[in-house]
Design a protein around this motif. Structure first.
Motif, PDB file in Angstrom:
ATOM      1  N   GLU A  78      43.417 -46.613  62.862  1.00  0.00           N
ATOM      2  CA  GLU A  78      43.772 -45.318  63.430  1.00  0.00           C
ATOM      3  C   GLU A  78      42.610 -44.857  64.306  1.00  0.00           C
ATOM      4  O   GLU A  78      41.443 -45.178  64.035  1.00  0.00           O
ATOM      5  N   TYR A  79      42.937 -44.105  65.355  1.00  0.00           N
ATOM      6  CA  TYR A  79      41.955 -43.698  66.359  1.00  0.00           C
ATOM      7  C   TYR A  79      42.161 -42.231  66.692  1.00  0.00           C
ATOM      8  O   TYR A  79      43.299 -41.742  66.722  1.00  0.00           O
ATOM      9  N   GLY A  80      41.075 -41.542  66.933  1.00  0.00           N
ATOM     10  CA  GLY A  80      41.194 -40.147  67.332  1.00  0.00           C
ATOM     11  C   GLY A  80      39.909 -39.667  67.982  1.00  0.00           C
ATOM     12  O   GLY A  80      38.840 -40.261  67.823  1.00  0.00           O
ATOM     13  N   GLU A  86      45.391 -33.320  67.781  1.00  0.00           N
ATOM     14  CA  GLU A  86      46.750 -33.848  67.815  1.00  0.00           C
ATOM     15  C   GLU A  86      47.529 -33.427  66.572  1.00  0.00           C
ATOM     16  O   GLU A  86      48.744 -33.234  66.631  1.00  0.00           O
ATOM     17  N   GLN A 129      50.942 -37.631  67.860  1.00  0.00           N
ATOM     18  CA  GLN A 129      49.895 -38.330  68.581  1.00  0.00           C
ATOM     19  C   GLN A 129      50.323 -38.580  70.024  1.00  0.00           C
ATOM     20  O   GLN A 129      51.508 -38.757  70.309  1.00  0.00           O
ATOM     21  N   SER A 130      49.352 -38.611  70.911  1.00  0.00           N
ATOM     22  CA  SER A 130      49.644 -38.930  72.301  1.00  0.00           C
ATOM     23  C   SER A 130      49.936 -40.420  72.438  1.00  0.00           C
ATOM     24  O   SER A 130      49.574 -41.238  71.575  1.00  0.00           O
ATOM     25  N   ARG A 136      48.509 -42.362  74.485  1.00  0.00           N
ATOM     26  CA  ARG A 136      47.210 -43.023  74.627  1.00  0.00           C
ATOM     27  C   ARG A 136      46.623 -43.354  73.256  1.00  0.00           C
ATOM     28  O   ARG A 136      46.141 -44.459  73.029  1.00  0.00           O
ATOM     29  N   THR A 137      46.659 -42.395  72.341  1.00  0.00           N
ATOM     30  CA  THR A 137      46.117 -42.615  71.001  1.00  0.00           C
ATOM     31  C   THR A 137      46.846 -43.754  70.301  1.00  0.00           C
ATOM     32  O   THR A 137      46.219 -44.642  69.705  1.00  0.00           O
ATOM     33  N   GLN A 138      48.162 -43.760  70.368  1.00  0.00           N
ATOM     34  CA  GLN A 138      48.938 -44.810  69.723  1.00  0.00           C
ATOM     35  C   GLN A 138      48.617 -46.175  70.317  1.00  0.00           C
ATOM     36  O   GLN A 138      48.484 -47.167  69.587  1.00  0.00           O
ATOM     37  N   GLN A 188      44.982 -47.318  69.109  1.00  0.00           N
ATOM     38  CA  GLN A 188      44.852 -47.735  67.710  1.00  0.00           C
ATOM     39  C   GLN A 188      45.607 -49.039  67.453  1.00  0.00           C
ATOM     40  O   GLN A 188      45.173 -49.863  66.625  1.00  0.00           O
ATOM     41  N   ASP A 197      36.821 -42.677  64.849  1.00  0.00           N
ATOM     42  CA  ASP A 197      36.785 -41.293  65.323  1.00  0.00           C
ATOM     43  C   ASP A 197      35.701 -41.137  66.377  1.00  0.00           C
ATOM     44  O   ASP A 197      34.514 -41.375  66.107  1.00  0.00           O
ATOM     45  N   ARG A 238      37.508 -47.077  73.544  1.00  0.00           N
ATOM     46  CA  ARG A 238      38.330 -48.088  72.859  1.00  0.00           C
ATOM     47  C   ARG A 238      37.526 -49.364  72.626  1.00  0.00           C
ATOM     48  O   ARG A 238      37.651 -49.999  71.586  1.00  0.00           O
TER      49      ARG A 238
END
Length: 239
Positions: free
Chosen positions: A62-64, A77, A83-84, A86-88, A91, A117, A126
Motif C-alpha cells: 500500500e502507498y500513500g 484520501e 484512493q486516487s 495514481r495511488t492504486q 501500490q 508512506d 514510487r
C-alpha cells in the motif's frame, strides 16, 4: 546543466535507515535527496482466501502521501473516501516489483504487506518506495526465519528502481521534481540486482524519443540500480 549541479549519471544522495519503526517486522526509512519514504513490512500468518491451502505466500503493498509531503497540502484520501488512480497504480507497481524476486512457495502461507508512506516528496517517490520496501521485506523475512516460520529467506534477487529522463534533450539519471516537471521524457526502471527487467514505464512529454535515447536511459538506469543494490546490501549487512 542540471539544476542540482549533479553530473548526468549522478544519483542524489541515498540513505537507507533500517529499524526505524518499533513495531513492524521490517522497516526502512529511505531518503533519496529530499524525497523521504517510510517503508514498513507487516508479517501475518495468513494469506488471502484465493491462495489458502496452496502452500504459497503473498506479498502486497500500500502507498500513500502525507498531506504536507508536497509544497501545498493535499487532502487525505481516507477523508475523500477513495484512493486516487495514481495511488492504486503505484501500490500495484510496488507489489509486482517485490513479488518478482520472491519465491512464494518457499515463504509458505505467510503474507507480508508493505506500507510505503511518503513523508516528503521531491520526485521519484514510487522508485524510492520500491527500493526501500525491498529492504523492509528482507528484514521481515529475517524475522520470520528467526521465529522458525520459514527455513530460508525466500528472495531470489534484489530489486530496486530509479527514474531517468530527457532534460533539455539530454539523458539524466534520478530526476528530482524540478527536472521531472520540465522533462521531455520521463521513465521509471525497475530492475533486479542481476540486471533483469521487472517493469519499465516511459512517457514522452513533448515529442517522441528515439530508440537510441531509450537505450541511453536504460544504461543510466542500470548504473543507478546497481548503486542502489549495493546500498541495500550495506543496510542489510549482507555480501
Amino acid at each position: 546543466m542540471r539544476p542540482s549541479g549533479r553530473k548526468l549519471d549522478e544519483m542524489r544522495t541515498v540513505t537507507l535507515e533500517t529499524g526505524f519503526s518499533k513495531h513492524a517486522e521490517g522497516s526502512c526509512l529511505i531518503k533519496v535527496g529530499d524525497t523521504h519514504v517510510l517503508c514498513n513490512a507487516s508479517l501475518e500468518e495468513r494469506v488471502p482466501p484465493w491462495i489458502r491451502g496452496t502452500g504459497k505466500g503473498w506479498v502486497t503493498a500500500e502507498y500513500g502521501m502525507l498531506p504536507r509531503a508536497t509544497n501545498t497540502r493535499m487532502g487525505r484520501e481516507a477523508a475523500r473516501g477513495k484512493q486516487s488512480g495514481r495511488t492504486q497504480e503505484i501500490q500495484r507497481l510496488i507489489g509486482r516489483s517485490l513479488r518478482a524476486v520472491t519465491d512464494m512457495e518457499a515463504m509458505g502461507e505467510l503474507q507480508v504487506t508493505l506500507d510505503c508512506d511518503v513523508l516528503q516528496a521531491d520526485g521519484g517517490t514510487r522508485t524510492a518506495s520500491i527500493t526501500g520496501a525491498f529492504v523492509a521485506l528482507h528484514l521481515a523475512f529475517q524475522n520470520a526465519k528467526e521465529r522458525g516460520l520459514i527455513e530460508t529467506i525466500p528472495l531470489v534477487d534484489h530489486v530496486a528502481a530509479v527514474s531517468c529522463g530527457l532534460y533539455k534533450d539530454t539523458a539524466v539519471l534520478d530526476l528530482d521534481y524540478i527536472e521531472d516537471s520540465a522533462a521531455e521524457a520521463d521513465t521509471n526502471f525497475v530492475l533486479t540486482g542481476n540486471k533483469g527487467i521487472v517493469e519499465i514505464q516511459g512517457t514522452a512529454e513533448d515529442y517522441p524519443f528515439s530508440e537510441e535515447q531509450f537505450m541511453e536511459l536504460m544504461g543510466l538506469a542500470k548504473k543507478g540500480v546497481l548503486e542502489l543494490v549495493e546500498l541495500q546490501k550495506k543496510a542489510l549487512n549482507i555480501g
